[in-house]
Design an enzyme around this catalytic site. Structure first.
Site, PDB file in Angstrom:
ATOM      1  N   CYS A  48     -23.555  20.569  31.211  1.00  0.00           N
ATOM      2  CA  CYS A  48     -23.078  21.935  30.980  1.00  0.00           C
ATOM      3  C   CYS A  48     -21.882  22.229  31.886  1.00  0.00           C
ATOM      4  O   CYS A  48     -22.048  22.388  33.095  1.00  0.00           O
ATOM      5  CB  CYS A  48     -24.224  22.916  31.265  1.00  0.00           C
ATOM      6  SG  CYS A  48     -23.723  24.636  31.337  1.00  0.00           S
ATOM      7  N   CYS A  51     -22.195  25.267  34.105  1.00  0.00           N
ATOM      8  CA  CYS A  51     -23.123  25.053  35.229  1.00  0.00           C
ATOM      9  C   CYS A  51     -22.418  24.315  36.368  1.00  0.00           C
ATOM     10  O   CYS A  51     -22.619  24.644  37.538  1.00  0.00           O
ATOM     11  CB  CYS A  51     -24.346  24.267  34.761  1.00  0.00           C
ATOM     12  SG  CYS A  51     -25.316  25.114  33.489  1.00  0.00           S
TER      13      CYS A  51
END
Length: 133
Positions: A48, A51
């Site tokens: 991600c 993230c």
């Protein structure tokens, strides 16, 4: 896997079952802050990109602002395929209901930062320093 940091208690968890089991044991004992993020590959990088961008900001804010007696749960929500399933338990559990990662929540309270908010230093400071609603 878990370990205790000098400044606050940090617990690293993988998956929904590990999260639910741990958070239920801790509820009511201390302030519990939960950071939901995508799993990491063998080199320690999450699938991600949001993230990856947010993590250093969140961890810095935890180090600077988290209460000494608080608990910080770092929760791996799984791989991309699992996360994208709209029926995954992180999305459907009425106590969690996260729709985007990264997400930072105060367990059983109203504080919540989602997506790019997790990179905002001012919002992170407010998250960790303001009292529960």
């Amino acid at each position: 896997m878990s370990f205790v940091n000098k400044m606050f208690n940090r617990i690293n968890l993988k998956g929904y079952e590990a999260f639910k089991s741990s958070v239920e044991k801790l509820t009511g004992k201390n302030e519990v802050n939960v950071y939901f993020t995508g799993s990491k590959n063998d080199t320690g990088v999450s699938w991600c990109p949001d993230c990856v961008s947010a993590e250093p900001h969140v961890l810095d804010a935890v180090e600077k602002f988290a209460k000494k007696e608080s608990i910080f749960m770092y929760v791996d929500v799984g791989d991309r395929t699992f996360w994208k399933d709209m029926k995954n338990p992180f999305r459907t559990d009425k106590d969690v209901l996260i729709q985007v990662i990264p997400t930072l929540i105060r367990w059983k309270a109203h504080q919540r930062l989602e997506g790019p908010q997790c990179e905002n230093k001012d919002l992170l400071e407010m998250f960790f320093t303001e009292a529960d609603d």
